[in-house]
Design a protein around this motif. Sequence first.
Motif, PDB file in Angstrom:
ATOM      1  N   PRO A  47      21.444  31.765  -2.008  1.00 13.65           N
ATOM      2  CA  PRO A  47      20.768  31.156  -0.470  1.00 13.65           C
ATOM      3  C   PRO A  47      19.350  31.955  -0.352  1.00 13.65           C
ATOM      4  CG  PRO A  47      22.204  33.096  -0.354  1.00 13.65           C
ATOM      5  CD  PRO A  47      22.364  32.479  -1.866  1.00 13.65           C
ATOM      6  N   ARG A  48      18.948  31.384   0.860  1.00  8.34           N
ATOM      7  CA  ARG A  48      17.488  32.065   1.167  1.00  8.34           C
ATOM      8  C   ARG A  48      17.576  31.899   2.866  1.00  8.34           C
ATOM      9  NH1 ARG A  48      17.547  27.230  -0.812  1.00  8.34           N
ATOM     10  NH2 ARG A  48      16.946  25.151   0.634  1.00  8.34           N
ATOM     11  N   LYS A  49      16.604  32.684   3.149  1.00  8.75           N
ATOM     12  CA  LYS A  49      16.595  32.913   4.536  1.00  8.75           C
ATOM     13  C   LYS A  49      16.291  31.247   5.387  1.00  8.75           C
ATOM     14  CE  LYS A  49      15.009  37.465   5.050  1.00  8.75           C
ATOM     15  NZ  LYS A  49      13.942  38.581   5.466  1.00  8.75           N
ATOM     16  N   PRO A  50      16.832  31.261   6.507  1.00  9.47           N
ATOM     17  CA  PRO A  50      16.208  29.877   7.294  1.00  9.47           C
ATOM     18  C   PRO A  50      14.814  29.946   7.515  1.00  9.47           C
ATOM     19  CG  PRO A  50      17.637  31.354   8.671  1.00  9.47           C
ATOM     20  CD  PRO A  50      17.711  31.789   7.384  1.00  9.47           C
ATOM     21  N   ALA A  51      14.443  28.643   7.247  1.00  9.53           N
ATOM     22  CA  ALA A  51      12.791  28.484   7.703  1.00  9.53           C
ATOM     23  C   ALA A  51      12.473  27.451   8.659  1.00  9.53           C
ATOM     24  CB  ALA A  51      12.171  28.230   6.388  1.00  9.53           C
ATOM     25  N   GLU A  52      11.789  27.505   9.654  1.00 11.31           N
ATOM     26  CA  GLU A  52      11.422  26.446  10.576  1.00 11.31           C
ATOM     27  C   GLU A  52       9.957  26.485  10.453  1.00 11.31           C
ATOM     28  OE1 GLU A  52      13.186  27.362  14.382  1.00 11.31           O
ATOM     29  OE2 GLU A  52      15.303  27.015  13.216  1.00 11.31           O
ATOM     30  N   ILE A  53       9.477  25.208  10.983  1.00 11.99           N
ATOM     31  CA  ILE A  53       8.049  24.870  11.289  1.00 11.99           C
ATOM     32  C   ILE A  53       7.447  25.373  12.819  1.00 11.99           C
ATOM     33  CG2 ILE A  53       6.179  23.271  11.469  1.00 11.99           C
ATOM     34  CD1 ILE A  53       7.931  21.282   9.501  1.00 11.99           C
ATOM     35  N   LEU A  54       6.680  26.167  12.562  1.00 16.30           N
ATOM     36  CA  LEU A  54       6.193  26.928  13.942  1.00 16.30           C
ATOM     37  C   LEU A  54       5.731  26.139  14.941  1.00 16.30           C
ATOM     38  CD1 LEU A  54       6.145  29.787  15.091  1.00 16.30           C
ATOM     39  CD2 LEU A  54       4.153  30.016  14.274  1.00 16.30           C
ATOM     40  N   ALA A  55       6.359  25.640  15.834  1.00 16.48           N
ATOM     41  CA  ALA A  55       5.967  24.878  17.264  1.00 16.48           C
ATOM     42  C   ALA A  55       5.331  23.540  16.749  1.00 16.48           C
ATOM     43  CB  ALA A  55       5.151  25.604  18.132  1.00 16.48           C
ATOM     44  N   SER A  56       5.535  22.872  15.878  1.00 14.36           N
ATOM     45  CA  SER A  56       4.789  21.659  15.194  1.00 14.36           C
ATOM     46  C   SER A  56       5.609  20.938  14.337  1.00 14.36           C
ATOM     47  CB  SER A  56       3.620  22.057  14.624  1.00 14.36           C
ATOM     48  OG  SER A  56       2.498  21.004  14.431  1.00 14.36           O
ATOM     49  N   SER A  57       4.982  20.141  13.321  1.00  7.01           N
ATOM     50  CA  SER A  57       5.753  19.144  12.599  1.00  7.01           C
ATOM     51  C   SER A  57       5.106  19.453  10.962  1.00  7.01           C
ATOM     52  CB  SER A  57       5.815  17.808  12.821  1.00  7.01           C
ATOM     53  OG  SER A  57       4.481  17.483  12.653  1.00  7.01           O
ATOM     54  N   GLY A  58       5.625  18.795  10.060  1.00  2.00           N
ATOM     55  CA  GLY A  58       5.153  18.772   8.650  1.00  2.00           C
ATOM     56  C   GLY A  58       3.673  18.207   8.547  1.00  2.00           C
ATOM     57  N   GLU A  59       3.166  17.229   9.157  1.00  2.94           N
ATOM     58  CA  GLU A  59       1.978  16.670   9.280  1.00  2.94           C
ATOM     59  C   GLU A  59       1.035  17.907   9.501  1.00  2.94           C
ATOM     60  OE1 GLU A  59       4.440  13.516  11.620  1.00  2.94           O
ATOM     61  OE2 GLU A  59       4.432  15.528  11.423  1.00  2.94           O
ATOM     62  N   ASP A  60       1.203  18.375  10.373  1.00  2.31           N
ATOM     63  CA  ASP A  60       0.321  19.612  10.713  1.00  2.31           C
ATOM     64  C   ASP A  60       0.082  20.663   9.940  1.00  2.31           C
ATOM     65  OD1 ASP A  60      -0.615  18.617  13.310  1.00  2.31           O
ATOM     66  OD2 ASP A  60       1.158  19.317  14.262  1.00  2.31           O
ATOM     67  N   VAL A  61       1.400  20.958   8.995  1.00  3.79           N
ATOM     68  CA  VAL A  61       1.334  21.865   8.025  1.00  3.79           C
ATOM     69  C   VAL A  61       0.549  21.349   6.793  1.00  3.79           C
ATOM     70  CG1 VAL A  61       3.035  23.036   6.159  1.00  3.79           C
ATOM     71  CG2 VAL A  61       3.703  22.831   8.431  1.00  3.79           C
ATOM     72  N   LEU A  62       0.741  20.076   6.522  1.00  2.00           N
ATOM     73  CA  LEU A  62      -0.135  19.621   5.303  1.00  2.00           C
ATOM     74  C   LEU A  62      -1.489  19.542   5.796  1.00  2.00           C
ATOM     75  CD1 LEU A  62       2.375  16.443   4.554  1.00  2.00           C
ATOM     76  CD2 LEU A  62       1.776  18.572   3.070  1.00  2.00           C
ATOM     77  N   GLU A  63      -1.862  19.420   7.093  1.00  2.00           N
ATOM     78  CA  GLU A  63      -3.151  19.527   7.445  1.00  2.00           C
ATOM     79  C   GLU A  63      -3.789  20.969   7.472  1.00  2.00           C
ATOM     80  OE1 GLU A  63      -3.736  17.326  10.926  1.00  2.00           O
ATOM     81  OE2 GLU A  63      -3.071  15.493  10.209  1.00  2.00           O
ATOM     82  N   GLY A  64      -2.753  22.086   7.496  1.00  2.00           N
ATOM     83  CA  GLY A  64      -3.339  23.316   7.170  1.00  2.00           C
ATOM     84  C   GLY A  64      -3.256  24.332   8.348  1.00  2.00           C
ATOM     85  N   GLY A  65      -3.114  23.489   9.459  1.00  2.56           N
ATOM     86  CA  GLY A  65      -3.057  24.253  10.698  1.00  2.56           C
ATOM     87  C   GLY A  65      -1.728  24.853  11.299  1.00  2.56           C
ATOM     88  N   VAL A  66      -0.644  24.735  10.493  1.00  2.02           N
ATOM     89  CA  VAL A  66       0.445  25.305  10.886  1.00  2.02           C
ATOM     90  C   VAL A  66       1.147  25.869   9.823  1.00  2.02           C
ATOM     91  CG1 VAL A  66       2.965  24.882  11.929  1.00  2.02           C
ATOM     92  CG2 VAL A  66       0.752  23.813  12.958  1.00  2.02           C
ATOM     93  N   ASP A  67       1.933  26.974  10.092  1.00  2.00           N
ATOM     94  CA  ASP A  67       2.962  27.436   8.757  1.00  2.00           C
ATOM     95  C   ASP A  67       4.437  27.187   9.058  1.00  2.00           C
ATOM     96  OD1 ASP A  67       0.818  28.994   7.192  1.00  2.00           O
ATOM     97  OD2 ASP A  67       0.669  30.338   8.922  1.00  2.00           O
ATOM     98  N   VAL A  68       5.003  27.390   7.896  1.00  2.00           N
ATOM     99  CA  VAL A  68       6.541  27.571   7.894  1.00  2.00           C
ATOM    100  C   VAL A  68       6.846  28.826   7.629  1.00  2.00           C
ATOM    101  CG1 VAL A  68       8.665  26.695   6.585  1.00  2.00           C
ATOM    102  CG2 VAL A  68       6.442  25.085   6.512  1.00  2.00           C
ATOM    103  N   ILE A  69       7.668  29.261   8.523  1.00  2.00           N
ATOM    104  CA  ILE A  69       8.185  30.596   8.634  1.00  2.00           C
ATOM    105  C   ILE A  69       9.796  31.034   8.268  1.00  2.00           C
ATOM    106  CG2 ILE A  69       6.297  31.512   9.963  1.00  2.00           C
ATOM    107  CD1 ILE A  69       8.354  31.546  12.236  1.00  2.00           C
ATOM    108  N   GLU A  70       9.906  31.888   7.628  1.00  2.00           N
ATOM    109  CA  GLU A  70      11.511  32.015   7.524  1.00  2.00           C
ATOM    110  C   GLU A  70      11.745  33.014   8.737  1.00  2.00           C
ATOM    111  OE1 GLU A  70      12.128  32.598   2.854  1.00  2.00           O
ATOM    112  OE2 GLU A  70      11.557  34.407   3.699  1.00  2.00           O
ATOM    113  N   LYS A  71      12.988  32.953   9.131  1.00  2.00           N
ATOM    114  CA  LYS A  71      13.648  33.978   9.957  1.00  2.00           C
ATOM    115  C   LYS A  71      13.303  35.327   9.757  1.00  2.00           C
ATOM    116  CE  LYS A  71      17.493  34.557  13.044  1.00  2.00           C
ATOM    117  NZ  LYS A  71      18.717  34.351  13.135  1.00  2.00           N
ATOM    118  N   GLY A  72      12.523  36.137  10.416  1.00  2.00           N
ATOM    119  CA  GLY A  72      11.868  37.357   9.980  1.00  2.00           C
ATOM    120  C   GLY A  72      10.610  37.467   9.921  1.00  2.00           C
ATOM    121  N   GLY A  73       9.885  36.304   9.730  1.00  2.32           N
ATOM    122  CA  GLY A  73       8.625  36.117   9.779  1.00  2.32           C
ATOM    123  C   GLY A  73       7.777  36.010   8.660  1.00  2.32           C
ATOM    124  N   ASN A  74       8.333  35.969   7.328  1.00  2.00           N
ATOM    125  CA  ASN A  74       7.534  35.717   6.085  1.00  2.00           C
ATOM    126  C   ASN A  74       7.249  34.138   6.066  1.00  2.00           C
ATOM    127  OD1 ASN A  74       6.997  36.313   3.466  1.00  2.00           O
ATOM    128  ND2 ASN A  74       8.820  35.416   2.722  1.00  2.00           N
TER     129      ASN A  74
END
Length: 158
Positions: A47-74
């Motif tokens: 298993p791994r820690k759950p991860a979520e996209i910070l207040a946005s979506s995958g399109e913004d992650v691909l554009e470089g403006g948003v991160d995917v974070i694990e629970k705990g902040g990694n």
Amino acid sequence: MSACLLGKRVRYDGGSLSVNDQVVARWMSEGRVVSVCPEVEAGMSIPRKPAEILASSGEDVLEGGVDVIEKGGNIVTDNFIEGASIALGLCRKFNIKVAVLAEFSPSCGSSAVYDGSFSGVKNPGMGVTAALLRKNGVQVFSQYEIVEAEKAVHSTNG
């Protein structure tokens, strides 16, 4: 197709989201299914820690403006982009035009993803893999849209 939908225990919690569907069973028997878990392909553990996209979506992650974070902040953005690239490579290798991916996942969600608060709140939008596939001409459906995916397979021969 998302590996977890095929019963593979690759989700963050070590579980699966098995889809018991006659269409999927037929696709399997016809050899039409390529299984992928972008996160595992990118080297993330089970298993791994759950991860979520910070207040946005995958399109913004691909554009470089948003991160995917694990629970705990990694921050695990690079893993998610790498996994999406691997999935796109499989689509290109096997000439895949239609993908069925696990809804709400930060990789695979096709209409909504969790918002980064780890509170169960969802935002409209796609996960990183779904966004990259769509950007490159692959039609993406969720496990709740098998009928629509089947129609797309017949219309594209993909």
